[in-house]
Design a protein around this motif. Structure first.
Motif, PDB file in Angstrom:
ATOM      1  N   LYS A 152      42.372  57.667  49.051  1.00 46.58           N
ATOM      2  CA  LYS A 152      41.411  56.975  49.905  1.00 46.58           C
ATOM      3  C   LYS A 152      39.995  57.201  49.375  1.00 46.58           C
ATOM      4  N   TYR A 153      39.213  56.127  49.353  1.00 45.27           N
ATOM      5  CA  TYR A 153      37.826  56.178  48.910  1.00 45.27           C
ATOM      6  C   TYR A 153      36.960  55.570  50.013  1.00 45.27           C
ATOM      7  N   SER A 154      35.790  56.144  50.207  1.00 43.28           N
ATOM      8  CA  SER A 154      34.895  55.593  51.230  1.00 43.28           C
ATOM      9  C   SER A 154      33.495  55.451  50.664  1.00 43.28           C
ATOM     10  N   GLY A 155      32.736  54.525  51.192  1.00 40.63           N
ATOM     11  CA  GLY A 155      31.383  54.295  50.715  1.00 40.63           C
ATOM     12  C   GLY A 155      30.638  53.366  51.646  1.00 40.63           C
ATOM     13  N   ARG A 156      29.475  52.963  51.192  1.00 40.28           N
ATOM     14  CA  ARG A 156      28.634  52.059  51.986  1.00 40.28           C
ATOM     15  C   ARG A 156      27.979  51.062  51.035  1.00 40.28           C
ATOM     16  N   ASN A 157      27.922  49.814  51.451  1.00 38.44           N
ATOM     17  CA  ASN A 157      27.194  48.807  50.679  1.00 38.44           C
ATOM     18  C   ASN A 157      26.389  47.940  51.637  1.00 38.44           C
ATOM     19  N   GLY A 158      25.685  46.978  51.095  1.00 38.33           N
ATOM     20  CA  GLY A 158      24.864  46.140  51.949  1.00 38.33           C
ATOM     21  C   GLY A 158      24.517  44.841  51.265  1.00 38.33           C
ATOM     22  N   GLY A 159      23.782  44.016  51.973  1.00 37.49           N
ATOM     23  CA  GLY A 159      23.409  42.749  51.371  1.00 37.49           C
ATOM     24  C   GLY A 159      22.641  41.849  52.315  1.00 37.49           C
ATOM     25  N   LEU A 160      22.377  40.670  51.811  1.00 39.79           N
ATOM     26  CA  LEU A 160      21.673  39.631  52.555  1.00 39.79           C
ATOM     27  C   LEU A 160      22.561  38.412  52.651  1.00 39.79           C
ATOM     28  N   LEU A 161      22.696  37.868  53.850  1.00 46.47           N
ATOM     29  CA  LEU A 161      23.425  36.633  54.090  1.00 46.47           C
ATOM     30  C   LEU A 161      22.432  35.539  54.454  1.00 46.47           C
ATOM     31  N   VAL A 162      22.699  34.326  53.985  1.00 44.45           N
ATOM     32  CA  VAL A 162      21.845  33.190  54.335  1.00 44.45           C
ATOM     33  C   VAL A 162      22.721  32.080  54.910  1.00 44.45           C
ATOM     34  N   LYS A 163      22.158  31.320  55.832  1.00 40.56           N
ATOM     35  CA  LYS A 163      22.889  30.198  56.409  1.00 40.56           C
ATOM     36  C   LYS A 163      22.336  28.913  55.805  1.00 40.56           C
ATOM     37  N   ARG A 164      23.172  28.268  54.995  1.00 39.62           N
ATOM     38  CA  ARG A 164      22.754  27.052  54.315  1.00 39.62           C
ATOM     39  C   ARG A 164      23.714  25.914  54.679  1.00 39.62           C
ATOM     40  N   ASP A 165      23.153  24.796  55.114  1.00 38.59           N
ATOM     41  CA  ASP A 165      23.963  23.640  55.517  1.00 38.59           C
ATOM     42  C   ASP A 165      25.006  24.026  56.564  1.00 38.59           C
ATOM     43  N   GLY A 166      24.591  24.904  57.477  1.00 38.14           N
ATOM     44  CA  GLY A 166      25.460  25.275  58.588  1.00 38.14           C
ATOM     45  C   GLY A 166      26.494  26.332  58.280  1.00 38.14           C
ATOM     46  N   GLN A 167      26.492  26.890  57.054  1.00 38.85           N
ATOM     47  CA  GLN A 167      27.491  27.877  56.661  1.00 38.85           C
ATOM     48  C   GLN A 167      26.824  29.161  56.176  1.00 38.85           C
ATOM     49  N   TRP A 168      27.343  30.314  56.622  1.00 39.51           N
ATOM     50  CA  TRP A 168      26.841  31.590  56.131  1.00 39.51           C
ATOM     51  C   TRP A 168      27.387  31.845  54.734  1.00 39.51           C
ATOM     52  N   LYS A 169      26.528  32.389  53.869  1.00 35.00           N
ATOM     53  CA  LYS A 169      26.916  32.642  52.480  1.00 35.00           C
ATOM     54  C   LYS A 169      26.303  33.955  51.999  1.00 35.00           C
ATOM     55  N   TRP A 170      26.933  34.543  50.971  1.00 38.29           N
ATOM     56  CA  TRP A 170      26.389  35.738  50.321  1.00 38.29           C
ATOM     57  C   TRP A 170      25.187  35.345  49.471  1.00 38.29           C
ATOM     58  N   LYS A 171      24.115  36.125  49.519  1.00 38.55           N
ATOM     59  CA  LYS A 171      22.951  35.884  48.671  1.00 38.55           C
ATOM     60  C   LYS A 171      22.581  37.107  47.827  1.00 38.55           C
ATOM     61  N   THR A 172      22.588  38.263  48.442  1.00 32.35           N
ATOM     62  CA  THR A 172      22.290  39.503  47.734  1.00 32.35           C
ATOM     63  C   THR A 172      23.328  40.546  48.103  1.00 32.35           C
ATOM     64  N   MET A 173      23.812  41.278  47.097  1.00 32.06           N
ATOM     65  CA  MET A 173      24.821  42.313  47.324  1.00 32.06           C
ATOM     66  C   MET A 173      24.405  43.572  46.595  1.00 32.06           C
ATOM     67  N   TYR A 174      24.472  44.709  47.267  1.00 28.40           N
ATOM     68  CA  TYR A 174      24.133  45.959  46.605  1.00 28.40           C
ATOM     69  C   TYR A 174      25.081  47.076  47.019  1.00 28.40           C
ATOM     70  N   GLU A 175      25.448  47.847  46.009  1.00 34.43           N
ATOM     71  CA  GLU A 175      26.376  48.950  46.201  1.00 34.43           C
ATOM     72  C   GLU A 175      26.078  49.993  45.133  1.00 34.43           C
ATOM     73  N   ALA A 176      25.877  51.235  45.539  1.00 38.81           N
ATOM     74  CA  ALA A 176      25.473  52.285  44.611  1.00 38.81           C
ATOM     75  C   ALA A 176      26.612  52.710  43.685  1.00 38.81           C
ATOM     76  N   GLY A 177      26.224  53.281  42.546  1.00 39.94           N
ATOM     77  CA  GLY A 177      27.164  54.013  41.715  1.00 39.94           C
ATOM     78  C   GLY A 177      27.891  53.308  40.598  1.00 39.94           C
ATOM     79  N   TRP A 178      27.599  52.006  40.362  1.00 40.89           N
ATOM     80  CA  TRP A 178      28.342  51.275  39.332  1.00 40.89           C
ATOM     81  C   TRP A 178      27.581  51.139  38.011  1.00 40.89           C
ATOM     82  N   GLY A 179      26.414  51.742  37.906  1.00 38.94           N
ATOM     83  CA  GLY A 179      25.592  51.561  36.718  1.00 38.94           C
ATOM     84  C   GLY A 179      26.150  52.145  35.436  1.00 38.94           C
ATOM     85  N   ASP A 180      27.077  53.118  35.541  1.00 42.14           N
ATOM     86  CA  ASP A 180      27.662  53.709  34.339  1.00 42.14           C
ATOM     87  C   ASP A 180      28.925  52.984  33.879  1.00 42.14           C
ATOM     88  N   MET A 181      29.329  51.977  34.641  1.00 39.66           N
ATOM     89  CA  MET A 181      30.545  51.247  34.302  1.00 39.66           C
ATOM     90  C   MET A 181      30.333  50.403  33.052  1.00 39.66           C
TER      91      MET A 181
END
Length: 200
Positions: A152-181
Motif C-alpha cells: 500500500k502506498y499513500s500520498g497527496r496531489n492536487g490540481g486545477l479544474l476548469v469548466k469549459r463548454d459546460g464540462q469540467w476538465k483537468w487543467k493543472t496537475m501536481y504531485e510531488a516526488g517524480w522528478g528523479d524518474m
C-alpha cells in the motif's frame, strides 16, 4: 507566486485612477496604462460562485466518473476530460520543483504507455478536498492510497479544474516526488488525470 501577482494587480488597479486624474489630458481609449479602472467590474469579487454546493456536487461526480474510466482502462475517455494544453508539476528528491506544459499529442505519448502497463490488481481510494473559486474554476487536493502487489502506498496531489463548454476538465496537475524518474519511466497516482512526472 499567484498570491504575489494578485497583490500587484490589485495595487495597480487601486492606484491607476489617482494617477489618471493627475494627467493634463484625458487618457486615450483602448485600455492604455492611463485608463482609470472600475474595480467593481473585475476581480474575484465579481466571480463568486452562484451555487457552491451545486458546483461541488458536479466536481464530486467528475471524480467518480474518473474512477470509472480508470477501472475500464478507457484512455481515450480520459483524454476527452483534459483542457489542453495542461500543466504538470512535480519536484525531485532534492526538493527542486519543475513544471511543463503538454499538448494533446505530447501528453498521449507520455501517458498511454503508463496507462497500458497499469497493474491489473491495482486498487485506489481517494479523499478529495475541493475549493470552489467560481462557477468555472476550482482547485482540489486529494489524499489517496494505492494498493498493488500486496503493498500500500499513500500520498497527496492536487490540481486545477476548469469548466469549459459546460464540462469540467483537468487543467493543472501536481504531485510531488517524480522528478528523479527517467523520462521513459512510469509513475503517478492516477488521480490527477493519471498524473506522471514532467520531464526535466
Amino acid at each position: 507566486m499567484v498570491r504575489r501577482i494578485a497583490v500587484c494587480l490589485v495595487s495597480l488597479l487601486l492606484t491607476t485612477p489617482v494617477w489618471a486624474q493627475e494627467q493634463q489630458s484625458p487618457p486615450e481609449s483602448g485600455g492604455g496604462s492611463g485608463m482609470a479602472t472600475d474595480m467593481s467590474k473585475m476581480g474575484p469579487w465579481t466571480r463568486k460562485p452562484t451555487n457552491e454546493a451545486k458546483t461541488r456536487k458536479e466536481i464530486e461526480a467528475f471524480f467518480k466518473e474518473e474512477e470509472a474510466l480508470m477501472k475500464r482502462r478507457d484512455f481515450e475517455g480520459g483524454l476527452a476530460r483534459m483542457d489542453f494544453p495542461v500543466v504538470m508539476a512535480t519536484d525531485d528528491s532534492k526538493g527542486v520543483p519543475m513544471a511543463e506544459t503538454y499538448d494533446r499529442q505530447r501528453y498521449t505519448e507520455m501517458m498511454r504507455p503508463m496507462f497500458e502497463q497499469m497493474p491489473a490488481d491495482m486498487q485506489m481510494t481517494h479523499k478529495p478536498t475541493i475549493t470552489v473559486l467560481s462557477d468555472s474554476l476550482a482547485t482540489f487536493t486529494d489524499d489517496f492510497t494505492i494498493t498493488t502487489g500486496g503493498k500500500k502506498y499513500s500520498g497527496r496531489n492536487g490540481g486545477l479544474l476548469v469548466k469549459r463548454d459546460g464540462q469540467w476538465k483537468w487543467k493543472t496537475m501536481y504531485e510531488a516526488g517524480w522528478g528523479d524518474m527517467p523520462a521513459s519511466g512510469v509513475g503517478g497516482s492516477g488521480t490527477a488525470g493519471e498524473s506522471e512526472p514532467p520531464k526535466k
